[in-house]
Design an enzyme around this catalytic site. Structure first.
Site, mmCIF file in Angstrom:
data_model
loop_
_atom_site.group_PDB
_atom_site.id
_atom_site.type_symbol
_atom_site.label_atom_id
_atom_site.label_comp_id
_atom_site.label_asym_id
_atom_site.label_seq_id
_atom_site.Cartn_x
_atom_site.Cartn_y
_atom_site.Cartn_z
ATOM 1 N N GLU A 205 -47.021 44.971 -35.285
ATOM 2 C CA GLU A 205 -46.129 45.519 -36.298
ATOM 3 C C GLU A 205 -45.246 44.435 -36.915
ATOM 4 O OE1 GLU A 205 -42.765 48.987 -35.919
ATOM 5 O OE2 GLU A 205 -44.656 49.281 -34.863
ATOM 6 N N HIS B 25 -43.322 53.659 -38.603
ATOM 7 C CA HIS B 25 -42.355 53.694 -37.507
ATOM 8 C C HIS B 25 -41.154 54.583 -37.867
ATOM 9 C CE1 HIS B 25 -41.270 51.253 -33.709
ATOM 10 N NE2 HIS B 25 -40.607 52.395 -33.702
ATOM 11 N N ARG C 211 -45.205 52.479 -28.277
ATOM 12 C CA ARG C 211 -45.243 51.108 -28.797
ATOM 13 C C ARG C 211 -46.699 50.757 -29.081
ATOM 14 N NH1 ARG C 211 -40.682 51.517 -29.981
ATOM 15 N NH2 ARG C 211 -38.902 50.212 -29.354
#
Length: 317
Positions: free
Chosen positions: A266, A284, A237
């Site tokens: 993000e 991602h 993450r």
């Protein structure tokens, strides 16, 4: 019939399976739920299948009061977008989809490692720009991965899958930092801290779950401990890495490069990071393969089915 909200667009096979079990409202869109939509998910449905970006914070549960919903089935292994303690206090069960994501995420880690170490993104941009003048013996020299030392920060399922690929596929020496000693099917050395791990390796891979304890775990001190020829890879993450510190380290040559599949805020990516030739940036892609997303969806639906059947859910968090 049990009312379920599916909050984001998912593979059609997953939707069909859910519709065979529940009265499904399908929000066929890629953007996260708004606050009003999250409140409606809690008040108007018996359960919801949600995912990354659907930010069910403590304030949402507080405003919702006593919810109708009994379960949030998260599509994905990471669930830091849900305040699990607040969800439990409101009477909800939260589940996730571990296992289904392991190999695909490990494969993306290897992709980023190779791209960063061998300067593949930079090289492709050079060719596409028309600026390539042809091969020569010292052109774009990178780091040869075979036989080097890899450090795995977080030796869970995904960390072990990455380490296994590194050891058996590239003959790399594996070192790791983890809350506990692991029993592994390959040789590995455990370090006492992220700083000690960073100092010992050629490639540092971030593979810990996001939590308040891991926020900015990779900070300026950890980056400073790395060798100037080393590379940082993050497939976990974004907020585990202090993005501002990483940019500063890349700009100053404190480390040689970074490969990122996730970002601190993000989907916003800082202009300074976009401008860096020594940063490989992916959108991602960790689990972005149809069969993997279908497996994840089936796991989420299985958690919903078990919950409403009065059974123990397979994957509680």
């Amino acid at each position: 019939m049990t009312r379920i909200l599916i909050a984001r667009n998912l593979p059609e096979s997953v939707i069909a399976e859910a519709r065979g079990l529940f009265d499904v409202t399908y929000r066929d869109r890629p953007d996260p739920l708004s606050r009003d939509e999250m409140l409606e998910a809690l008040a108007g449905y018996d359960g919801a299948l949600v995912t990354l970006g659907d930010a069910f914070g403590a304030d949402v549960f507080s405003e919702a009061g006593t919810p109708r919903a009994g379960i949030l089935a998260n599509f994905g292994v990471g669930y830091n977008h849900i305040d699990v303690a607040a969800a439990r206090a409101a009477g909800l069960v939260v589940t996730n989809t571990p296992g289904a994501v392991t190999d695909a995420t490990a494969d993306i880690a290897m992709t980023l490692m190779l791209m960063s170490c061998r300067r593949a993104g930079e090289g492709e941009r050079l060719v596409r720009s028309g600026g390539w003048q042809g091969w020569h013996p010292v052109q774009m020299l990178g780091l040869h991965m075979s036989g080097k030392r890899v450090g795995i920060l977080g030796m869970g399922r995904i960390g072990q899958a990455i380490a296994r690929r590194c050891h058996f596929g590239f003959g790399m020496e594996v070192t790791y930092a983890s809350r506990s000693e692991k029993t592994l099917d390959f040789p590995a050395t455990r370090c006492a801290s992220p700083e000690e791990l960073a100092a010992a390796v050629d490639v540092l891979v971030v593979s810990v779950p996001a939590s308040p304890e891991t926020h900015h775990m990779v900070n300026a001190e950890v980056l400073a401990a790395m060798q100037p020829t080393a590379h940082l890879i993050n497939i976990a993450r974004g907020d585990i890495v202090d993005e501002a510190a990483l940019i500063a380290a890349l700009e100053a040559g404190v480390i040689a490069g970074a490969g990122l599949d996730v970002y601190e805020h993000e989907p916003r990516v800082p202009e300074a990071l976009l401008a860096l030739e020594n940063a490989v940036l992916l959108p991602h892609l960790g689990t972005a393969a149809l069969e993997v997303r279908e497996d994840m969806g089936r796991m989420a639906v299985a958690n919903l089915r078990a919950f409403f059947a009065g059974e123990l859910v397979p994957n509680p968090v």
